[in-house]
Scaffold this active site. Structure first.
Site, PDB file in Angstrom:
ATOM      1  N   LYS A   4       0.833  -1.206   0.000  1.00  0.00           N
ATOM      2  CA  LYS A   4       0.000   0.000   0.000  1.00  0.00           C
ATOM      3  C   LYS A   4       0.869   1.258   0.000  1.00  0.00           C
ATOM      4  CE  LYS A   4      -4.274  -0.153   2.411  1.00  0.00           C
ATOM      5  NZ  LYS A   4      -4.967   0.063   3.677  1.00  0.00           N
ATOM      6  N   PHE A  59     -16.991  10.678  11.223  1.00  0.00           N
ATOM      7  CA  PHE A  59     -18.365  10.436  10.750  1.00  0.00           C
ATOM      8  C   PHE A  59     -18.355  10.445   9.219  1.00  0.00           C
ATOM      9  CE2 PHE A  59     -18.581  12.638  14.857  1.00  0.00           C
ATOM     10  CZ  PHE A  59     -19.298  11.719  15.610  1.00  0.00           C
ATOM     11  N   LYS A  82     -20.117   8.251  18.854  1.00  0.00           N
ATOM     12  CA  LYS A  82     -19.880   7.574  17.577  1.00  0.00           C
ATOM     13  C   LYS A  82     -20.803   6.361  17.413  1.00  0.00           C
ATOM     14  CE  LYS A  82     -18.476   6.059  13.821  1.00  0.00           C
ATOM     15  NZ  LYS A  82     -17.428   6.049  12.888  1.00  0.00           N
ATOM     16  N   LEU A  94     -33.910   7.355   5.182  1.00  0.00           N
ATOM     17  CA  LEU A  94     -35.196   6.664   5.184  1.00  0.00           C
ATOM     18  C   LEU A  94     -35.471   6.054   3.806  1.00  0.00           C
ATOM     19  CD1 LEU A  94     -37.588   8.928   7.324  1.00  0.00           C
ATOM     20  CD2 LEU A  94     -36.584   6.741   7.949  1.00  0.00           C
ATOM     21  N   CYS A 142     -19.102  -0.210   8.593  1.00  0.00           N
ATOM     22  CA  CYS A 142     -19.389   0.398   9.900  1.00  0.00           C
ATOM     23  C   CYS A 142     -20.678  -0.076  10.559  1.00  0.00           C
ATOM     24  CB  CYS A 142     -19.430   1.914   9.757  1.00  0.00           C
ATOM     25  SG  CYS A 142     -17.834   2.604   9.359  1.00  0.00           S
ATOM     26  N   LYS A 152     -20.860  -3.746  12.042  1.00  0.00           N
ATOM     27  CA  LYS A 152     -19.947  -3.998  13.162  1.00  0.00           C
ATOM     28  C   LYS A 152     -20.271  -3.095  14.349  1.00  0.00           C
ATOM     29  CE  LYS A 152     -15.756  -1.570  12.209  1.00  0.00           C
ATOM     30  NZ  LYS A 152     -15.639  -0.609  13.276  1.00  0.00           N
TER      31      LYS A 152
HETATM   32  C1  UDX Z   1     -21.571   5.088   7.749  1.00  0.00           C
HETATM   33  C2  UDX Z   1     -21.960   6.400   8.450  1.00  0.00           C
HETATM   34  O1  UDX Z   1     -22.933   7.106   7.657  1.00  0.00           O
HETATM   35  C3  UDX Z   1     -20.747   7.255   8.716  1.00  0.00           C
HETATM   36  O2  UDX Z   1     -21.122   8.427   9.402  1.00  0.00           O
HETATM   37  C4  UDX Z   1     -19.817   6.403   9.559  1.00  0.00           C
HETATM   38  O3  UDX Z   1     -18.757   7.084  10.086  1.00  0.00           O
HETATM   39  C5  UDX Z   1     -19.392   5.173   8.788  1.00  0.00           C
HETATM   40  O4  UDX Z   1     -20.585   4.418   8.500  1.00  0.00           O
HETATM   41  P1  UDX Z   1     -20.998   4.300   5.286  1.00  0.00           P
HETATM   42  O5  UDX Z   1     -20.772   2.941   5.847  1.00  0.00           O
HETATM   43  O6  UDX Z   1     -20.022   4.828   4.308  1.00  0.00           O
HETATM   44  O7  UDX Z   1     -21.098   5.395   6.445  1.00  0.00           O
HETATM   45  O8  UDX Z   1     -22.410   4.234   4.548  1.00  0.00           O
HETATM   46  P2  UDX Z   1     -23.816   4.985   4.625  1.00  0.00           P
HETATM   47  O9  UDX Z   1     -23.944   5.924   3.503  1.00  0.00           O
HETATM   48  O10 UDX Z   1     -24.098   5.493   5.967  1.00  0.00           O
HETATM   49  O11 UDX Z   1     -24.780   3.736   4.314  1.00  0.00           O
HETATM   50  C6  UDX Z   1     -24.743   2.569   5.140  1.00  0.00           C
HETATM   51  C7  UDX Z   1     -25.680   1.509   4.613  1.00  0.00           C
HETATM   52  O12 UDX Z   1     -27.031   1.906   4.771  1.00  0.00           O
HETATM   53  C8  UDX Z   1     -25.518   1.204   3.127  1.00  0.00           C
HETATM   54  O13 UDX Z   1     -25.643  -0.202   2.962  1.00  0.00           O
HETATM   55  C9  UDX Z   1     -26.665   1.943   2.469  1.00  0.00           C
HETATM   56  O14 UDX Z   1     -27.067   1.396   1.257  1.00  0.00           O
HETATM   57  C10 UDX Z   1     -27.724   1.800   3.539  1.00  0.00           C
HETATM   58  N1  UDX Z   1     -28.738   2.868   3.492  1.00  0.00           N
HETATM   59  C11 UDX Z   1     -28.394   4.156   3.756  1.00  0.00           C
HETATM   60  C12 UDX Z   1     -30.060   2.521   3.221  1.00  0.00           C
HETATM   61  O15 UDX Z   1     -30.391   1.355   2.970  1.00  0.00           O
HETATM   62  N2  UDX Z   1     -30.997   3.526   3.236  1.00  0.00           N
HETATM   63  C13 UDX Z   1     -30.694   4.820   3.507  1.00  0.00           C
HETATM   64  O16 UDX Z   1     -31.612   5.656   3.519  1.00  0.00           O
HETATM   65  C14 UDX Z   1     -29.346   5.153   3.769  1.00  0.00           C
END
Ligand code: UDX
Length: 439
Positions: free
Chosen positions: A40, A152, A204, A250, A260, A263
């Site tokens: 990396k 976040f 968090k 939603l 994230c 876990k």
């Molecule tokens: C998330 C948090 O948003 C972020 O603040 C944190 O620090 C890391 O985890 P991320 O894992 O990148 O970020 O994805 P996110 O955009 O939050 O979506 C998470 C999951 O929820 C995805 O599988 C997404 O498809 C799903 N999702 C999200 C839905 O099914 N519906 C929604 O309305 C929003």
């Protein structure tokens, strides 16, 4: 440029570490990022990014040209000259659902002997409540303060989330150390909330838990809509326009995934349990998410008139594999979990994702073992008995539905797990349609 440029070390160059390092360099600080992965570091030093993240490459290139961003092998090299060191290493889930702190502890052990007197060490990784104390215990340095500063960042919008955050949270037992970390964000117009370490660490988990709860809630409402003949889009409009509820997070779908939410939700349940609290609501949030994946499998089975346990001879076309659009991340992707279930029942899966064209790393190849990958979206329709939309890549809606119908087997249904397509367009092309919570 900030009034004072501070020397920073960042340990770990995953999407959190790399985004943090690059964005701080972009804000004018001098940053050295270290990682134990030699490949990396070589990649980064030759100008290649190991992850897909919108806007990141440009700020990495710019910061390196300005001499503000360096990549070195190992944690100690990143920490040696730093005033403030960020720990951005993984905290994977252990067998029992708790977070595995071994990477954090190993990183703390390697930087302890080289830290400058009076340096501040910052936990940016998502760590269980009390981990600030764990790092302090490993460091054994009375002159060094350990501070919590949770991230976040969403994958795909991590740079924007870093530079335009809703808030910065800093947890420290020492006000001066917290303020030193807060100064790093001086060029960003955002509230900086200073609190104690346990509260920062809890913020968090609670933030991710709450967001996962919103999604599980809307997925449960979608199931109800299907049962009572209501339309989830109208329901979401209706509830989301109440400012106390809000429209974000939603969107119904195949369930939340990624590195994230799965876990952190399980860790939240586990942390509560370890401290004598039965967080039954969070357990329900996880349970609804597991059920949602099975509900999607059932939709696929229904579309071909079978039971979900017997799909032999069925060809499934899969649109999208990543856990959401805008990332190449397959970790805990609902698509992968649902495809595994379909294949276990005997189905053959042919898939397209914009990020799986070309050569795959061994990790990605392992996640996709047994799935036939095609180079063009339209090819997933070839002889398909059913087509699943797993990921909300915007370009998917541009597919020629007449062509899809022509290539697929007669009577094929699109199971649109992201409610992306207009059902009447799909039906006009002679295909069946099933969405999530749509009438
Ligand atoms: C998330 C948090 O948003 C972020 O603040 C944190 O620090 C890391 O985890 P991320 O894992 O990148 O970020 O994805 P996110 O955009 O939050 O979506 C998470 C999951 O929820 C995805 O599988 C997404 O498809 C799903 N999702 C999200 C839905 O099914 N519906 C929604 O309305 C929003």
């Amino acid at each position: 440029m900030p009034s004072t440029s501070i020397r920073l070390g960042v340990v770990g160059t995953g999407y959190v570490g790399l985004t943090t390092g690059a964005c701080f360099a972009h804000l004018g600080h001098h940053v050295v990022c270290g990682d134990i992965d030699e490949h990396k570091i070589e990649q980064l030093n030759s100008g290649h990014l190991p992850i897909v993240e919108d806007g990141l490459e440009q700020i990495v290139v710019d910061a390196r040209q300005l001499g503000r961003l360096e990549f070195v092998l190992g944690a100690a090299g990143a920490a040696a000259d730093a005033d403030i060191v960020f720990l951005c290493v993984p905290t994977p889930q252990s067998e029992d659902g708790s977070a595995d702190l071994s990477y954090i502890e190993a990183a703390a052990r390697s930087i302890a002997p080289v830290l400058k007197p009076g340096a501040v060490v910052v936990n940016k990784s998502t760590v269980p409540v009390g981990s600030t104390l764990v790092v302090e215990a490993v460091l054994q340095r009375d002159d060094v303060h350990v501070v919590s500063n949770p991230e976040f960042l969403r994958e795909g919008t991590a740079v924007r989330d870093f530079l335009l955050p809703d808030r910065v949270v800093i947890g420290s037992a020492d006000r001066a150390a917290a303020e030193r970390v807060g100064e790093l964000y001086a060029n960003i117009d955002t509230p900086v909330l200073i609190t104690d370490p346990a509260s920062a660490e809890t913020i968090k988990y609670a933030a991710n838990g709450f967001l996962a709860m919103k999604i599980s809630f809307v997925n449960a409402v979608a199931a109800m809509c299907e049962a009572v003949g209501a339309d989830v889009a109208a329901v979401v409009d209706g509830i989301g326009s109440d400012k106390r509820i809000g429209r974000q997070f939603l969107s119904p779908g195949p369930g939340w995934g990624g590195s994230c939410f799965p876990k952190d939700s399980r860790a939240l349940v586990k942390i509560a349990e370890e401290h004598g609290y039965n967080f039954s609501m969070m357990k329900g949030v996880v349970e609804v998410n597991d059920e949602q994946r099975m509900r999607m499998v059932d939709k696929v089975a229904r579309a071909v008139g079978r039971h979900h346990s017997n799909l032999s001879g069925v060809t499934v076309g899969a649109m999208g594999l990543t856990f959401k659009a805008g990332t190449d991340d397959l970790r805990e992707s609902p698509a992968i979990a649902i495809i595994d279930e379909l294949r276990r029942a005997g189905a053959t899966v042919r898939a397209f994702d914009p990020t799986t064209c070309g050569e795959l790393t061994s990790h990605r190849a392992a996640a996709l073992a047994g799935v036939e990958l095609v180079d063009e979206l339209i090819e997933v329709a070839d002889d398909a008995d059913v087509i699943c939309v797993f990921t909300e890549w915007p370009e998917f809606t541009k597919v020629d539905l007449d062509d899809v119908a022509e290539r697929a087997r007669p009577g094929t249904t699109i199971v649109d797990m992201r409610n992306m397509f207009d059902p009447s367009d799909v039906k006009d092309a002679g295909l069946g349609y099933d969405g999530v919570g749509r009438r």
